[in-house]
Design a protein around this motif. Structure first.
Motif, PDB file in Angstrom:
ATOM      1  N   LEU A   1       0.837  -1.207   0.000  1.00  0.00           N
ATOM      2  CA  LEU A   1       0.000   0.000   0.000  1.00  0.00           C
ATOM      3  C   LEU A   1       0.869   1.254   0.000  1.00  0.00           C
ATOM      4  N   ALA A   2       1.907   1.247   0.817  1.00  0.00           N
ATOM      5  CA  ALA A   2       2.809   2.402   0.889  1.00  0.00           C
ATOM      6  C   ALA A   2       3.540   2.600  -0.437  1.00  0.00           C
ATOM      7  N   ARG A   3       3.823   1.524  -1.147  1.00  0.00           N
ATOM      8  CA  ARG A   3       4.477   1.625  -2.449  1.00  0.00           C
ATOM      9  C   ARG A   3       3.509   2.195  -3.492  1.00  0.00           C
ATOM     10  N   ARG A   4       2.265   1.742  -3.474  1.00  0.00           N
ATOM     11  CA  ARG A   4       1.279   2.168  -4.461  1.00  0.00           C
ATOM     12  C   ARG A   4       0.769   3.585  -4.195  1.00  0.00           C
ATOM     13  N   ILE A   5       0.624   3.944  -2.927  1.00  0.00           N
ATOM     14  CA  ILE A   5       0.128   5.269  -2.546  1.00  0.00           C
ATOM     15  C   ILE A   5       1.114   5.838  -1.537  1.00  0.00           C
ATOM     16  N   ARG A   6       1.809   6.883  -1.930  1.00  0.00           N
ATOM     17  CA  ARG A   6       2.856   7.472  -1.092  1.00  0.00           C
ATOM     18  C   ARG A   6       2.248   8.303   0.032  1.00  0.00           C
ATOM     19  N   ILE A   7       1.888   7.625   1.120  1.00  0.00           N
ATOM     20  CA  ILE A   7       1.328   8.287   2.290  1.00  0.00           C
ATOM     21  C   ILE A   7       2.098   7.769   3.506  1.00  0.00           C
ATOM     22  N   ASN A   8       2.638   8.674   4.306  1.00  0.00           N
ATOM     23  CA  ASN A   8       3.458   8.266   5.444  1.00  0.00           C
ATOM     24  C   ASN A   8       2.732   7.342   6.415  1.00  0.00           C
ATOM     25  N   CYS A   9       1.434   7.539   6.603  1.00  0.00           N
ATOM     26  CA  CYS A   9       0.729   6.702   7.580  1.00  0.00           C
ATOM     27  C   CYS A   9       0.633   5.245   7.116  1.00  0.00           C
ATOM     28  N   PHE A  10       0.931   4.965   5.838  1.00  0.00           N
ATOM     29  CA  PHE A  10       1.002   3.584   5.362  1.00  0.00           C
ATOM     30  C   PHE A  10       2.404   3.014   5.540  1.00  0.00           C
ATOM     31  N   ALA A  11       3.404   3.888   5.607  1.00  0.00           N
ATOM     32  CA  ALA A  11       4.795   3.444   5.627  1.00  0.00           C
ATOM     33  C   ALA A  11       5.430   3.459   7.017  1.00  0.00           C
ATOM     34  N   ILE A  12       4.997   4.399   7.852  1.00  0.00           N
ATOM     35  CA  ILE A  12       5.627   4.575   9.162  1.00  0.00           C
ATOM     36  C   ILE A  12       4.641   4.208  10.257  1.00  0.00           C
ATOM     37  N   ASN A  13       4.911   3.113  10.947  1.00  0.00           N
ATOM     38  CA  ASN A  13       4.060   2.662  12.050  1.00  0.00           C
ATOM     39  C   ASN A  13       2.579   2.599  11.638  1.00  0.00           C
ATOM     40  N   PRO A  14       2.260   1.857  10.575  1.00  0.00           N
ATOM     41  CA  PRO A  14       0.892   1.881  10.036  1.00  0.00           C
ATOM     42  C   PRO A  14      -0.136   1.177  10.924  1.00  0.00           C
ATOM     43  N   SER A  15      -1.342   1.713  10.910  1.00  0.00           N
ATOM     44  CA  SER A  15      -2.481   1.068  11.561  1.00  0.00           C
ATOM     45  C   SER A  15      -3.743   1.549  10.862  1.00  0.00           C
ATOM     46  N   ILE A  16      -4.788   0.764  10.957  1.00  0.00           N
ATOM     47  CA  ILE A  16      -6.064   1.168  10.373  1.00  0.00           C
ATOM     48  C   ILE A  16      -6.532   2.470  11.022  1.00  0.00           C
ATOM     49  N   LYS A  17      -6.431   2.536  12.349  1.00  0.00           N
ATOM     50  CA  LYS A  17      -6.932   3.710  13.075  1.00  0.00           C
ATOM     51  C   LYS A  17      -6.223   4.995  12.634  1.00  0.00           C
ATOM     52  N   SER A  18      -4.889   4.966  12.588  1.00  0.00           N
ATOM     53  CA  SER A  18      -4.168   6.185  12.201  1.00  0.00           C
ATOM     54  C   SER A  18      -4.432   6.541  10.740  1.00  0.00           C
ATOM     55  N   SER A  19      -4.574   5.535   9.907  1.00  0.00           N
ATOM     56  CA  SER A  19      -4.861   5.785   8.498  1.00  0.00           C
ATOM     57  C   SER A  19      -6.239   6.418   8.325  1.00  0.00           C
ATOM     58  N   LEU A  20      -7.230   5.909   9.035  1.00  0.00           N
ATOM     59  CA  LEU A  20      -8.578   6.466   8.941  1.00  0.00           C
ATOM     60  C   LEU A  20      -8.605   7.917   9.394  1.00  0.00           C
ATOM     61  N   THR A  21      -7.904   8.211  10.468  1.00  0.00           N
ATOM     62  CA  THR A  21      -7.839   9.595  10.968  1.00  0.00           C
ATOM     63  C   THR A  21      -7.276  10.518   9.898  1.00  0.00           C
ATOM     64  N   PHE A  22      -6.175  10.098   9.286  1.00  0.00           N
ATOM     65  CA  PHE A  22      -5.543  10.911   8.239  1.00  0.00           C
ATOM     66  C   PHE A  22      -6.444  11.035   7.011  1.00  0.00           C
ATOM     67  N   LEU A  23      -6.991   9.916   6.544  1.00  0.00           N
ATOM     68  CA  LEU A  23      -7.787   9.922   5.318  1.00  0.00           C
ATOM     69  C   LEU A  23      -9.066  10.738   5.456  1.00  0.00           C
ATOM     70  N   ARG A  24      -9.644  10.747   6.634  1.00  0.00           N
ATOM     71  CA  ARG A  24     -10.873  11.526   6.844  1.00  0.00           C
ATOM     72  C   ARG A  24     -10.610  13.028   6.790  1.00  0.00           C
ATOM     73  N   LYS A  25      -9.373  13.435   7.086  1.00  0.00           N
ATOM     74  CA  LYS A  25      -9.025  14.859   7.076  1.00  0.00           C
ATOM     75  C   LYS A  25      -8.373  15.294   5.769  1.00  0.00           C
ATOM     76  N   THR A  26      -8.055  14.342   4.894  1.00  0.00           N
ATOM     77  CA  THR A  26      -7.252  14.645   3.718  1.00  0.00           C
ATOM     78  C   THR A  26      -7.930  14.110   2.453  1.00  0.00           C
ATOM     79  N   PRO A  27      -8.754  14.933   1.832  1.00  0.00           N
ATOM     80  CA  PRO A  27      -9.540  14.463   0.678  1.00  0.00           C
ATOM     81  C   PRO A  27      -8.717  13.867  -0.471  1.00  0.00           C
ATOM     82  N   TRP A  28      -7.558  14.456  -0.799  1.00  0.00           N
ATOM     83  CA  TRP A  28      -6.769  13.930  -1.918  1.00  0.00           C
ATOM     84  C   TRP A  28      -6.275  12.524  -1.617  1.00  0.00           C
TER      85      TRP A  28
END
Length: 73
Positions: free
Chosen positions: A32-59
């Motif tokens: 996922l981190a390779r396909r979509i360059r988002i730090n929350c996928f690459a650094i200490n990833p979790s569903i919870k942290s990813s959801l928090t980021f994605l809900r605030k970041t439309p792009w």
């Protein structure tokens, strides 16, 4: 929308949490981190942290939804 109408939206009825769980199960965090360059996928990833980021970041959410739509299930 009446009962006879069907949504053409492929994401209709799917929560962001469901989409993320499916993508992590299918690809794993590293891919996922390779396909979509988002730090929350690459650094200490979790569903919870990813959801928090994605809900605030439309792009970023759009990129995740696009990947989900392109994935052959």
């Amino acid at each position: 929308m009446s009962e006879e109408q069907v949504s053409n939206d492929p994401l209709h009825g799917k929560t962001l949490a469901f989409i993320m769980e499916q993508l992590v199960e299918r690809y794993g965090w590293d891919e996922l981190a390779r396909r979509i360059r988002i730090n929350c996928f690459a650094i200490n990833p979790s569903i919870k942290s990813s959801l928090t980021f994605l809900r605030k970041t439309p792009w970023a959410r759009q990129k995740v939804e696009n990947l989900y739509n392109r994935t052959k299930w």
